[in-house]
Design an enzyme around this catalytic site. Structure first.
Site, PDB file in Angstrom:
ATOM      1  N   GLY A 178       0.826  -1.215   0.000  1.00 38.38           N
ATOM      2  CA  GLY A 178       0.000   0.000   0.000  1.00 38.38           C
ATOM      3  C   GLY A 178       0.859   1.263   0.000  1.00 38.38           C
ATOM      4  CG  ASP A 219      -6.867 -12.088   4.978  1.00 41.24           C
ATOM      5  OD1 ASP A 219      -7.131 -11.148   5.749  1.00 41.24           O
ATOM      6  OD2 ASP A 219      -7.719 -12.648   4.265  1.00 41.24           O
ATOM      7  CB  ILE A 220      -4.758  -8.060   8.840  1.00 44.91           C
ATOM      8  CG1 ILE A 220      -5.845  -7.284   8.074  1.00 44.91           C
ATOM      9  CG2 ILE A 220      -3.359  -7.592   8.461  1.00 44.91           C
ATOM     10  CD1 ILE A 220      -6.032  -5.860   8.580  1.00 44.91           C
ATOM     11  CB  ALA A 246      -7.072   0.023   4.838  1.00 46.86           C
ATOM     12  CE1 TYR A 247     -13.239  -3.803  -0.323  1.00 42.63           C
ATOM     13  CE2 TYR A 247     -14.363  -1.834   0.467  1.00 42.63           C
ATOM     14  CZ  TYR A 247     -14.237  -2.858  -0.456  1.00 42.63           C
ATOM     15  OH  TYR A 247     -15.112  -2.935  -1.518  1.00 42.63           O
ATOM     16  CB  THR A 294     -10.482   7.521   7.453  1.00 41.92           C
ATOM     17  OG1 THR A 294     -10.979   8.460   6.505  1.00 41.92           O
ATOM     18  CG2 THR A 294     -11.684   6.799   8.045  1.00 41.92           C
ATOM     19  CG  ASP A 295     -10.740  12.577   6.213  1.00 37.49           C
ATOM     20  OD1 ASP A 295     -10.388  11.430   5.855  1.00 37.49           O
ATOM     21  OD2 ASP A 295     -11.056  13.455   5.385  1.00 37.49           O
ATOM     22  CE1 TYR A 348     -12.032   3.342   4.122  1.00 35.28           C
ATOM     23  CE2 TYR A 348     -12.744   5.605   4.525  1.00 35.28           C
ATOM     24  CZ  TYR A 348     -11.738   4.670   4.418  1.00 35.28           C
ATOM     25  OH  TYR A 348     -10.426   5.047   4.610  1.00 35.28           O
ATOM     26  CE  LYS A 376      -9.486   2.970   8.108  1.00 34.02           C
ATOM     27  NZ  LYS A 376      -8.324   2.040   7.904  1.00 34.02           N
TER      28      LYS A 376
HETATM   29  N1  LIG Z   1      -5.862   6.599   0.717  1.00 34.04           N
HETATM   30  C1  LIG Z   1      -6.501   7.564   1.348  1.00 34.04           C
HETATM   31  O1  LIG Z   1      -6.834   8.607   0.795  1.00 34.04           O
HETATM   32  C2  LIG Z   1      -6.843   7.382   2.817  1.00 34.04           C
HETATM   33  C3  LIG Z   1      -7.645   8.348   3.454  1.00 34.04           C
HETATM   34  C4  LIG Z   1      -7.926   8.200   4.803  1.00 34.04           C
HETATM   35  C5  LIG Z   1      -7.429   7.118   5.507  1.00 34.04           C
HETATM   36  N2  LIG Z   1      -6.676   6.194   4.872  1.00 34.04           N
HETATM   37  C6  LIG Z   1      -6.161   5.061   5.657  1.00 34.04           C
HETATM   38  O2  LIG Z   1      -4.744   5.091   5.613  1.00 34.04           O
HETATM   39  C7  LIG Z   1      -4.234   3.765   5.639  1.00 34.04           C
HETATM   40  C8  LIG Z   1      -3.292   3.543   4.447  1.00 34.04           C
HETATM   41  O3  LIG Z   1      -4.029   3.749   3.238  1.00 34.04           O
HETATM   42  P1  LIG Z   1      -3.348   3.568   1.803  1.00 34.04           P
HETATM   43  O4  LIG Z   1      -3.861   4.634   0.903  1.00 34.04           O
HETATM   44  O5  LIG Z   1      -1.880   3.390   1.963  1.00 34.04           O
HETATM   45  O6  LIG Z   1      -4.029   2.202   1.341  1.00 34.04           O
HETATM   46  P2  LIG Z   1      -3.756   1.349   0.009  1.00 34.04           P
HETATM   47  O7  LIG Z   1      -2.691   1.961  -0.834  1.00 34.04           O
HETATM   48  O8  LIG Z   1      -5.078   1.046  -0.596  1.00 34.04           O
HETATM   49  O9  LIG Z   1      -3.161   0.011   0.641  1.00 34.04           O
HETATM   50  C9  LIG Z   1      -3.933  -0.865   1.398  1.00 34.04           C
HETATM   51  C10 LIG Z   1      -3.228  -2.184   1.344  1.00 34.04           C
HETATM   52  O10 LIG Z   1      -3.968  -3.112   2.165  1.00 34.04           O
HETATM   53  C11 LIG Z   1      -3.909  -4.365   1.510  1.00 34.04           C
HETATM   54  N3  LIG Z   1      -4.972  -5.221   2.018  1.00 34.04           N
HETATM   55  C12 LIG Z   1      -6.296  -5.216   1.697  1.00 34.04           C
HETATM   56  N4  LIG Z   1      -6.941  -6.176   2.374  1.00 34.04           N
HETATM   57  C13 LIG Z   1      -6.010  -6.801   3.153  1.00 34.04           C
HETATM   58  C14 LIG Z   1      -6.055  -7.879   4.072  1.00 34.04           C
HETATM   59  N5  LIG Z   1      -7.199  -8.509   4.365  1.00 34.04           N
HETATM   60  N6  LIG Z   1      -4.909  -8.260   4.683  1.00 34.04           N
HETATM   61  C15 LIG Z   1      -3.744  -7.638   4.396  1.00 34.04           C
HETATM   62  N7  LIG Z   1      -3.619  -6.617   3.530  1.00 34.04           N
HETATM   63  C16 LIG Z   1      -4.759  -6.206   2.913  1.00 34.04           C
HETATM   64  C17 LIG Z   1      -4.054  -4.032   0.045  1.00 34.04           C
HETATM   65  O11 LIG Z   1      -3.579  -5.095  -0.709  1.00 34.04           O
HETATM   66  P3  LIG Z   1      -4.149  -5.322  -2.217  1.00 34.04           P
HETATM   67  O12 LIG Z   1      -3.870  -4.070  -2.968  1.00 34.04           O
HETATM   68  O13 LIG Z   1      -3.379  -6.508  -2.687  1.00 34.04           O
HETATM   69  O14 LIG Z   1      -5.621  -5.567  -2.070  1.00 34.04           O
HETATM   70  C18 LIG Z   1      -3.165  -2.792  -0.065  1.00 34.04           C
HETATM   71  O15 LIG Z   1      -1.839  -3.137  -0.349  1.00 34.04           O
HETATM   72  C19 LIG Z   1      -5.461   2.857   5.649  1.00 34.04           C
HETATM   73  O16 LIG Z   1      -5.791   2.518   6.974  1.00 34.04           O
HETATM   74  C20 LIG Z   1      -6.556   3.730   5.066  1.00 34.04           C
HETATM   75  O17 LIG Z   1      -7.854   3.331   5.452  1.00 34.04           O
HETATM   76  C21 LIG Z   1      -6.352   6.300   3.545  1.00 34.04           C
END
Ligand SMILES: NC(=O)c1ccc[n+]([C@@H]2O[C@H](COP(=O)([O-])OP(=O)(O)OC[C@H]3O[C@@H](n4cnc5c(N)ncnc54)[C@H](OP(=O)(O)O)[C@@H]3O)[C@@H](O)[C@H]2O)c1
Length: 292
Positions: free
Chosen positions: A14, A39-40, A63-64, A105-106, A129, A133
């Protein structure tokens, strides 16, 4: 200041997970495990992985994040990855006396405020979502006073060619650049205000926090705030793209998931714990776009 000789990073492909590994102090060995390796939400696999690697700290980058899909056929996956997974990690880490650093998340906020949200403000998510979270952060914080839940927002950062991310084109600035190469104008919502946050800046701040603080709920983002339409205009201006941005309301855009109209987060609590304030979002965006 605490130092860690070995940390484990879940969801390692990620955006934020990779930035955390890149920003690790020199003396720290980072072991990243991707979704395919752990898989967490799989309880046995969580215990086996922790026992195999024996880390001193765990970052949960998994995260999803498919906000709209979570409203329909993604609901079960959102709850499994964003609530059950952190619960498994939080319990196993507590029993092995390892601090867990989880990210939220916000979107836990309903967006009715017009000044930055504090950690103590009531969380009232508008969609599945955000609710998933919120459940995850509550479980993590309740599991141990040594665990961290850190709310972040609107992430973007470098994505390698083979990088996994669930979002189209990886993140918002990259999506806007892709659209600008395909069309003359884009329609972007003008009534959702928050803070774009650059993952390398965020990762540095997260490391400062875990080295200086004892755990708990925190918020971290770049400084300032902007609506999405203005954010898109800024991307085009910095990148020299001629694409026009038409600002539209959330009602006109009509996404499946409702989103907060305002979700800027105060970082004051983290600053009081020794985190150096992050720079303004625009300055960080310029650095990112120069490198793309
Ligand atoms: N991106 C944003 O704008 C945003 C905003 C607010 C908060 N956040 C939070 O910030 C954190 C980091 O976000 P990010 O943007 O870095 O996310 P990301 O790029 O989407 O990465 C999430 C990673 O989690 C993996 N994943 C999904 N299901 C899983 C499972 N069951 N077990 C293990 N790994 C799994 C995904 O793998 P696959 O790709 O192989 O599915 C992906 O590599 C998360 O908690 C997210 O909710 C993000």
């Amino acid at each position: 200041m605490k130092s860690y000789s070995k940390v484990l990073v879940t969801g390692a492909s990620g955006q934020l997970a990779r930035a955390l590994m890149q920003a690790a102090p020199q003396q720290t060995q980072c072991v990243g495990v991707t979704r395919h390796e752990l898989d967490i939400s799989d309880d046995c696999a969580v215990w086996e992985t922790l026992e195999a690697h024996k880390p001193e700290l765990v970052f949960n980058g998994a995260a999803y994040n498919l906000v709209d899909k979570a409203e329909s056929d993604g609901q079960a996956d959102a709850l499994r990855v964003n609530a059950l997974g952190p619960a498994r990690l939080a319990k196993a880490c507590r029993e092995m006396e390892i601090p867990l650093v989880h990210f939220s998340t916000d979107f836990v906020f309903d967006g009715h405020k017009r000044q930055p949200y504090e950690e103590t403000d009531a969380a009232q998510p508008l969609g599945v979502y955000g609710a998933s979270k919120l459940a995850g952060e509550n479980i993590v914080v309740a599991a141990s006073p040594r665990h961290f839940a850190i709310r972040v927002c609107r992430l973007y950062g470098p994505i390698p060619a083979n990088g996994a991310t669930q979002k189209p084109a990886g993140n918002f600035p990259l999506l806007m650049l892709k659209l600008a190469s395909e069309r003359e104008s884009v329609r972007v919502v003008n009534d959702q205000v928050g803070t774009p946050t650059y993952t390398p800046d965020l990762a540095r701040a997260v490391w400062q926090l875990v080295q200086n603080s004892e755990g708990g709920l925190y918020q971290l983002s770049n400084a300032g705030e902007v609506a999405f339409d203005e954010y898109a205009r800024t991307v085009f201006e910095i990148a020299g793209a001629s694409c026009r941005v038409e600002g539209i309301s959330s009602e006109e855009y009509n996404a499946p998931a409702r989103r907060p109209r305002y979700s800027t987060m105060s970082n004051e609590k983290a600053h009081r714990c020794g985190v150096v304030p992050l720079r303004d979002w625009r300055e960080a965006l310029e650095e990112f776009l120069v490198a793309v």
